[in-house]
Every structure is written in C-alpha cells, then in structure tokens.
Design an enzyme around this catalytic site. Sequence first.
Site, PDB file in Angstrom:
ATOM      1  N   GLU A 234       0.869  -1.184   0.000  1.00 43.28           N
ATOM      2  CA  GLU A 234       0.000   0.000   0.000  1.00 43.28           C
ATOM      3  C   GLU A 234       0.904   1.233   0.000  1.00 43.28           C
ATOM      4  O   GLU A 234       1.009   1.973   0.969  1.00 43.28           O
ATOM      5  CB  GLU A 234      -0.921  -0.018   1.230  1.00 43.28           C
ATOM      6  CG  GLU A 234      -2.040   1.011   1.162  1.00 43.28           C
ATOM      7  CD  GLU A 234      -3.003   0.921   2.339  1.00 43.28           C
ATOM      8  OE1 GLU A 234      -2.861  -0.001   3.163  1.00 43.28           O
ATOM      9  OE2 GLU A 234      -3.907   1.775   2.421  1.00 43.28           O
ATOM     10  N   ASP A 332     -12.894  -0.867   2.593  1.00 40.09           N
ATOM     11  CA  ASP A 332     -11.766  -0.521   3.440  1.00 40.09           C
ATOM     12  C   ASP A 332     -12.229   0.351   4.607  1.00 40.09           C
ATOM     13  O   ASP A 332     -13.244   0.066   5.208  1.00 40.09           O
ATOM     14  CB  ASP A 332     -10.643   0.146   2.633  1.00 40.09           C
ATOM     15  CG  ASP A 332      -9.257  -0.179   3.193  1.00 40.09           C
ATOM     16  OD1 ASP A 332      -9.159  -0.945   4.165  1.00 40.09           O
ATOM     17  OD2 ASP A 332      -8.264   0.338   2.649  1.00 40.09           O
TER      18      ASP A 332
END
Length: 437
Positions: A234, A332
């Site tokens: 990420e 998320d």
Amino acid sequence: MGAGAVIPEAGFFTLANARLHSSLTPGLQAPADAEGFILADIDVAGGTIKRIEAAQRAAASESTVDLAGRIVLPCFVDCHTHIDKGHIWPRKPNPDGTFLGALEAADADREAHWSAEDLARRMDFSLRCAYAHGTAALRTHIDSIPPQEDISWPVFEAMREKWRGRIELQASCLFGIERIGQKDWFDGLVRRVAAAGGVLGAVTYMAPDLDALLDSMFAAATKHGLDLDFHADETDALEAVSLRRIAEAALRHRFEGKILVGHCCSLARQPDDEVKATLDTVAEAGLSVVSLPLCNLYLQDRRSDGTTPRWRGVTLLHEMEARGIPVCVASDNTRDPFYAYGDLDMLEVYRAATRILHLDHPVADWPKAMMTTPASIMRLQNPGSLRAGGSADFVVFRGRNWTELLSRPEQDRIVVREGRAIDRSLPDYAELDDLMV
Ligand SMILES: [Zn+2]
C-alpha cells in the site's frame, strides 16, 4: 420508492419487469441488452426466490409489483473493511492525510480508547450502516497487536452472533508481518484466530526476511486449515513487490486455501515486464485481489508540498481480470485516519470504482467484483447472485440502466431480506458523541 412500487409485507409477491444483470443471474437464459441487462419477473414466497424468468407481461394482480424496468441487484458482499477502526475520526483525525499520519493516529487511538465497549458500539454502528445500504456479508480486519487481540476478538465473536441472519460477519487478524518473530505470541494468535473461525492476515512490506516470515504464515495457515488475507504494497514505492513474494510463497507451499490480497498499489507504478512477471505468478498461485479505490485515492500520492496528486492509487484490475485472477472492490476504512469519509455503502464504492478504474464501456462482468467474486473468496453459502431457490435477498434501485444507477446516491433504494423490505434508517452520528471525547 415512489411510483407505487412497494414490496408487499406478506412476503408473497411477483416483481414484474425487474432489470437484472446477466453477470449476476447465471440461471436466466434470455438475451441481454447492450448493457448486459435482462428484463425479468421474480416470484418470491416464504423468503425464497421461487422463479426468475424473462418478463412475461403477465396481467397485473394484487401481489404483482411492476418495477417498470428498475434495476434489481443481489445484496452486496464487502470483503475488506476495518469496523474496529471505524468512526474514530472525531477524536483522532489524520493530521496531514498521509499513510504515516494514519498509522500513527490509529495506533495512538487504539492504545488510548479501544475497550470492549468502545469497539462494540462502533462496530455495531458500522454494521447498521452496511445493512441499511444492502450489504449481506462483510469481512473485517481486526487489529491484533498485543494486547488488543484479547479485547477485540471476543467483541467480534459477540458481534457476529448478534448480526447472524442479517450480515454474515468474518474477521481476519491484522499486524505488521515482522511481529511473527515473536514466536510464542504468533502461535497464540493463530490459535485464537482458528478458535474464532477467522482468517489469518497480516500487513506485508519489504522486510529483510520477508520470505521466511511468509513461510511462517503459510505453515501456520496450513497447520490450522485457515485462509489467508494480506494487506500488500500500500505504497507508491517501486521496490514494493510483496504481492509477488506472497504468490511465490503460495506456490512454494502448494497452499490449498484461499488467499486474498488487498491494495497492491505499487504494482501500478512498476515497469511493464515486472508487472507481467508478477501477474503471471499471481495467476499461477491462484491468488485473488481486492482493490480499495476510496482509500487508495485518499492516501496515495498525498503531497505535503501543496502540489496536486497525479495518480489514482489503485492497482491493475483490468490486467488481472484479463489473466483470470479473481478481483473485487471493497470499502476498506470508514471515518478513521486511513479514510476520513465513507459509510460502508458498496454502491458508493462501485460508483467510485467505475470512475477511478474505468469499469465501464463495457461494464461487462465487473458487477461480480462486488458480489459473486467476494462471495466465493469468503466461501459464503449464498453465492452473491440471484437464482431460483436462493434466499430473496436483493436491492431494488430507481435506476434503469448504468448511467441512472451510478449518477445518484440511490438513498431511496429498497433492501429486501428474505422477502421483506427492511427498515433502512441509518444510525445518527450523535449516538457516538460520548465516545469521541
Ligand atoms: Zn485495509
């Protein structure tokens, strides 16, 4: 929903002229329009879909609701969330919108506030939002950095019980992969996750001994029969290739469980030949990938010098799809330092994903990414599609085609569970005010 279209309370009815998407209605053999839709009639009785057939233009009866071409989709499956972090923003905002700012803020908030009561109230709030928007199954990651795992996993188990029949709740543990070096702690966590019927998860990054750490993860998952779920790469860093390392580890271990990998942002920054090699390995290893477009757009390419972001942050879903890699989109974070916004509304996620990832022209099979594909990865009994004999769980929208569906928030959608329209009221933010001091 206006226009007289109301779901009869008795639970026995026919929805006439519903617009169903062919990718989500595998049993319906009828020609689809250019957008993949089929006009169909759905018979519902006793909480079950009894029949789905191409629209007959049958005479209206008291129990027939003419949807006049409105879209009906299966309930959503949200395979990557963080309801243990959700809604802490008012007491712990991200100071600068960066990934590091998010990590530090979330750590501090967890250490200061995450009692069982604090978690339970915020998790329940999140689940009420997801349910009202039409989500039927949800996987959350659970921060499992000591001593939090001892507090959070029992809360998750209680919440899963409380929501049984409304949202099928799953959990995956979450910690930085280097923590596996604390062997006794890791063994204990794996046993705890296995006892809860959870999924074994970790954050991967280019730790010096990443392969050995992954070997420990895969060995533990094999020993306890657990599926795996990673947060990988990420970041915009070109050298972040933990996705490929995970795939190599899966092949090395001949791993037979399911492996879901989230984010994979750096892949979109790497040279074409490296991307190709990684994706070939990912496909061979049978990994699935979930993109988190809202969070990626928020955190990736965040700049502190007052300049404008230049890339979208999402991973290469089209290239993955072309190789047959199962791909999903999911929510998320929601209203926490990793993402300041969000409400666990998968229609919002799909709407944003369509714009950010160009899941259109053609839409093709992309709707599977929010329903059937995550349902398969999560091993759900309900496959995330509409079929005769299946539970009557679906969402009736106002939109009659993709441009209508994806242009408005569709806040007046009707969510039907087991043949009955549910109360879609959203919880009031003020409910959490006393936790935010
Ligand atoms: Zn996440």
